[in-house]
Design a protein around this motif. Structure first.
Motif, PDB file in Angstrom:
ATOM      1  N   HIS A 277       2.004 -10.869   4.974  1.00 22.24           N
ATOM      2  CA  HIS A 277       0.685 -10.399   4.517  1.00 22.24           C
ATOM      3  C   HIS A 277      -0.096 -11.549   3.881  1.00 22.24           C
ATOM      4  O   HIS A 277      -1.292 -11.712   4.128  1.00 22.24           O
ATOM      5  CB  HIS A 277       0.847  -9.287   3.474  1.00 22.24           C
TER       6      HIS A 277
ATOM      7  N   LYS B 105       2.896 -10.138  14.632  1.00 20.17           N
ATOM      8  CA  LYS B 105       4.125  -9.342  14.539  1.00 20.17           C
ATOM      9  C   LYS B 105       3.952  -7.963  15.203  1.00 20.17           C
ATOM     10  O   LYS B 105       4.849  -7.463  15.853  1.00 20.17           O
ATOM     11  CB  LYS B 105       4.476  -9.208  13.056  1.00 20.17           C
TER      12      LYS B 105
ATOM     13  N   TYR C 298       8.447   5.232   2.632  1.00 18.16           N
ATOM     14  CA  TYR C 298       7.849   3.913   2.863  1.00 18.16           C
ATOM     15  C   TYR C 298       7.772   3.179   1.519  1.00 18.16           C
ATOM     16  O   TYR C 298       7.346   3.759   0.514  1.00 18.16           O
ATOM     17  CB  TYR C 298       6.453   4.045   3.493  1.00 18.16           C
TER      18      TYR C 298
ATOM     19  N   SER D  13       7.978  -5.146   5.801  1.00 25.34           N
ATOM     20  CA  SER D  13       8.157  -4.362   4.572  1.00 25.34           C
ATOM     21  C   SER D  13       9.410  -3.509   4.658  1.00 25.34           C
ATOM     22  O   SER D  13      10.006  -3.148   3.648  1.00 25.34           O
ATOM     23  CB  SER D  13       6.945  -3.450   4.344  1.00 25.34           C
TER      24      SER D  13
ATOM     25  N   SER E 255       5.206 -14.445  10.528  1.00 31.59           N
ATOM     26  CA  SER E 255       6.016 -15.140   9.507  1.00 31.59           C
ATOM     27  C   SER E 255       7.459 -14.667   9.640  1.00 31.59           C
ATOM     28  O   SER E 255       7.711 -13.458   9.744  1.00 31.59           O
ATOM     29  CB  SER E 255       5.535 -14.789   8.102  1.00 31.59           C
TER      30      SER E 255
ATOM     31  N   VAL F   5      -2.922 -13.686  13.411  1.00 30.72           N
ATOM     32  CA  VAL F   5      -2.176 -14.725  12.681  1.00 30.72           C
ATOM     33  C   VAL F   5      -0.699 -14.667  13.101  1.00 30.72           C
ATOM     34  O   VAL F   5      -0.125 -13.565  13.214  1.00 30.72           O
ATOM     35  CB  VAL F   5      -2.310 -14.503  11.153  1.00 30.72           C
TER      36      VAL F   5
ATOM     37  N   GLY G 222      -1.632  -9.322  12.029  1.00 29.15           N
ATOM     38  CA  GLY G 222      -0.455 -10.142  12.324  1.00 29.15           C
ATOM     39  C   GLY G 222       0.007  -9.986  13.759  1.00 29.15           C
ATOM     40  O   GLY G 222       0.060  -8.867  14.292  1.00 29.15           O
TER      41      GLY G 222
ATOM     42  N   LEU H 154       9.463 -11.132   9.132  1.00 27.60           N
ATOM     43  CA  LEU H 154       9.293 -10.443   7.848  1.00 27.60           C
ATOM     44  C   LEU H 154       8.696  -9.061   8.103  1.00 27.60           C
ATOM     45  O   LEU H 154       7.827  -8.900   8.954  1.00 27.60           O
ATOM     46  CB  LEU H 154       8.359 -11.233   6.933  1.00 27.60           C
TER      47      LEU H 154
ATOM     48  N   THR I 102      -3.644  -3.592   4.833  1.00 27.66           N
ATOM     49  CA  THR I 102      -2.182  -3.543   4.682  1.00 27.66           C
ATOM     50  C   THR I 102      -1.764  -2.161   4.175  1.00 27.66           C
ATOM     51  O   THR I 102      -2.593  -1.380   3.703  1.00 27.66           O
ATOM     52  CB  THR I 102      -1.649  -4.573   3.653  1.00 27.66           C
ATOM     53  N   MET I 103      -0.449  -1.943   4.242  1.00 29.44           N
ATOM     54  CA  MET I 103       0.107  -0.734   3.621  1.00 29.44           C
ATOM     55  C   MET I 103       0.888  -1.109   2.367  1.00 29.44           C
ATOM     56  O   MET I 103       1.751  -0.356   1.913  1.00 29.44           O
ATOM     57  CB  MET I 103       1.007  -0.007   4.614  1.00 29.44           C
TER      58      MET I 103
ATOM     59  N   HIS J 103       4.542  -9.035   1.548  1.00 25.64           N
ATOM     60  CA  HIS J 103       5.467 -10.158   1.702  1.00 25.64           C
ATOM     61  C   HIS J 103       4.667 -11.346   2.228  1.00 25.64           C
ATOM     62  O   HIS J 103       3.443 -11.250   2.425  1.00 25.64           O
ATOM     63  CB  HIS J 103       6.631  -9.776   2.611  1.00 25.64           C
TER      64      HIS J 103
HETATM   65  P1  AMP Z   1       1.581  -3.478   7.285  1.00 21.85           P
HETATM   66  O1  AMP Z   1       1.417  -3.516   5.811  1.00 21.85           O
HETATM   67  O2  AMP Z   1       2.997  -3.481   7.739  1.00 21.85           O
HETATM   68  O3  AMP Z   1       0.733  -2.418   7.937  1.00 21.85           O
HETATM   69  O4  AMP Z   1       1.009  -4.859   7.820  1.00 21.85           O
HETATM   70  C1  AMP Z   1      -0.286  -5.288   7.480  1.00 21.85           C
HETATM   71  C2  AMP Z   1      -0.629  -6.485   8.306  1.00 21.85           C
HETATM   72  O5  AMP Z   1       0.318  -7.519   8.082  1.00 21.85           O
HETATM   73  C3  AMP Z   1      -0.613  -6.195   9.818  1.00 21.85           C
HETATM   74  O6  AMP Z   1      -1.692  -6.873  10.436  1.00 21.85           O
HETATM   75  C4  AMP Z   1       0.703  -6.771  10.239  1.00 21.85           C
HETATM   76  O7  AMP Z   1       0.741  -7.163  11.592  1.00 21.85           O
HETATM   77  C5  AMP Z   1       0.793  -7.980   9.324  1.00 21.85           C
HETATM   78  N1  AMP Z   1       2.180  -8.428   9.236  1.00 21.85           N
HETATM   79  C6  AMP Z   1       3.272  -7.698   8.931  1.00 21.85           C
HETATM   80  N2  AMP Z   1       4.396  -8.457   9.010  1.00 21.85           N
HETATM   81  C7  AMP Z   1       3.989  -9.689   9.366  1.00 21.85           C
HETATM   82  C8  AMP Z   1       4.672 -10.924   9.625  1.00 21.85           C
HETATM   83  N3  AMP Z   1       5.982 -11.021   9.528  1.00 21.85           N
HETATM   84  N4  AMP Z   1       3.921 -11.995   9.968  1.00 21.85           N
HETATM   85  C9  AMP Z   1       2.575 -11.913  10.086  1.00 21.85           C
HETATM   86  N5  AMP Z   1       1.872 -10.783   9.853  1.00 21.85           N
HETATM   87  C10 AMP Z   1       2.567  -9.686   9.509  1.00 21.85           C
END
Ligand code: AMP
Length: 376
Positions: A72, A210, A106, A247, A237, A234, A208, A245, A64-65, A69
């Motif tokens: 994640h 997403k 960010y 960030s 969400s 997954v 995700g 959802l 994740t970054m 939420h």
């Molecule tokens: P990020 O921190 O935005 O790089 O996301 C980290 C992980 O969380 C990635 O695999 C994203 O696809 C997943 N992710 C972000 N938003 C959602 C969401 N709404 N539902 C499911 N997974 C998510």
């Protein structure tokens, strides 16, 4: 250090004893979690991973970054169903941000992230206590929160299209969709994921739905470069009204959030057309376009203090493996329906209006997708 080791001891699973050595090098941060260590460097992660391997434990990895939420957390919950131990990384990866993109703005929410992860670990511990012996109910065993120097140990990380560095490029997938307006994005994503996979050597990795293009690229990378891990996807969400959802949603504020929902509504309209039996691009994407065009026209008719303008960067109907654009959906394969909306900064704000982080001035890129399922 003592506080952290105490915390790790209190982690009441078999992993706790394994963690104590590795935890001795864990970082002290603003808020130190108590049920798992936070590692800033690679050797401690490797040490813990070796110990887990020797003890026949399985590792699920969730990159994740941060700015965590429920989306994640849903990845971590899924990882807990299939692995004894979960590693979560928190790293805002500079190489996936273009030179003009929002790296510095960010959202970074370390303390809130640690609170969410601790609460989730409690929830997982309770689930484990209630579960039958055959059910795997893993726990978060480590957070990896490296510095940029750890992740990019030799050359400074470059966001230039022709910048130097040791990069993983997955083409042509990386050039499509998001890659059209973000040329270095997937080079950065693939590179950082490859590094993280090499460091954590997980049994399974969790991404995700997403970020559908990311899932396809990671699967391709794992296949083509023979990475010994399984890729799990997954489902997205969403808020109750359907907004995915993200960030970045904290920047939207009420007005842009309401209009931003157009993205989901457009995708749903297109999905409905496919479900009704139509398979042509014109029919499916036409339905999405008519939603975005109508809402944009409505917004343009409003005054600058009432409207939220946006641009549809792309609305795509693509093959689920190659992301090639489709004129016709093959029902046996289904398709990926995806889109990106660029929400413009608010032109004028009203007194007392909830404009979100950044006062409505930060442009927000919203992406979303739906899978058009194969049908017999
Ligand atoms: P990020 O921190 O935005 O790089 O996301 C980290 C992980 O969380 C990635 O695999 C994203 O696809 C997943 N992710 C972000 N938003 C959602 C969401 N709404 N539902 C499911 N997974 C998510």
């Amino acid at each position: 250090m003592s506080r952290l080791v105490t915390g790790v001891r209190s982690f009441s699973t078999a992993a706790s004893s394994l963690l104590i050595d590795a935890a001795s090098s864990a970082v002290r941060s603003a808020r130190q979690p108590s049920s798992f260590p936070v590692f800033r460097d690679v050797p401690q992660v490797r040490q813990l991973r070796r110990q887990l391997l020797k003890n026949d434990r399985s590792v699920g990895f969730v990159p994740t970054m941060g700015a965590l939420h429920e989306g994640h957390l849903s990845l971590i919950r899924e990882a807990a169903r299939e692995n004894t131990d979960i590693f979560v990384s928190i790293f805002v990866n500079p190489t996936q941000f273009g030179v003009n993109e929002d790296l510095s703005s960010y959202p970074r929410t370390w303390d809130a992230d640690m609170e969410k992860l601790e609460k989730l670990n409690e929830e997982l511990a309770n689930a484990a206590a209630a579960a039958s012996s055959e059910t795997t109910t893993g726990r978060i065993s480590a957070i990896f929160a490296p510095t940029a120097k750890v992740m990019y140990p030799t050359l400074p990380p470059s966001s230039e299209v022709d910048g130097n560095g040791s990069f993983v490029t997955i083409t042509p997938l990386s050039k499509k969709l998001e890659g059209g307006s973000r040329p270095v994005f997937f080079r950065g994503v693939a590179t950082v994921c490859m590094k993280l996979f090499n460091i954590t050597t997980p049994d399974r990795v969790y991404f995700g739905q997403k970020d559908v293009q990311q899932t396809i690229i990671i699967k391709r990378m794992v296949q083509d470069l023979h990475v010994g891990t399984e890729v799990r996807i997954v489902s997205t969400s969403r808020e109750a009204d359907g907004l995915a959802l993200s960030s970045r949603n904290v920047y939207l504020g009420d007005r842009r959030r309401a209009v931003g929902l157009t993205l989901y509504k457009a995708l749903k309209a297109a999905e409905e057309v496919y479900r009704s039996g139509k398979t042509s691009r014109a029919d499916i994407l036409g339905a999405a376009r008519s939603v975005t065009d109508r809402v944009l026209a409505e917004q343009q008719a409003l005054s600058p203090s009432e409207r939220a303008l946006f641009e549809a960067d792309y609305i795509s109907l693509a093959d689920p493996d190659t992301l090639d654009e489709l004129d016709l959906v093959d029902r046996s394969r289904g398709a990926v329906l995806s889109a990106a909306l660029k929400m413009a900064p608010l032109e004028e704000t009203r007194d007392g209006e909830r404009c979100g982080l950044g006062g409505g001035k930060v442009p927000v890129r919203l992406i979303d997708n739906l899978i058009l399922q194969p049908q017999q």
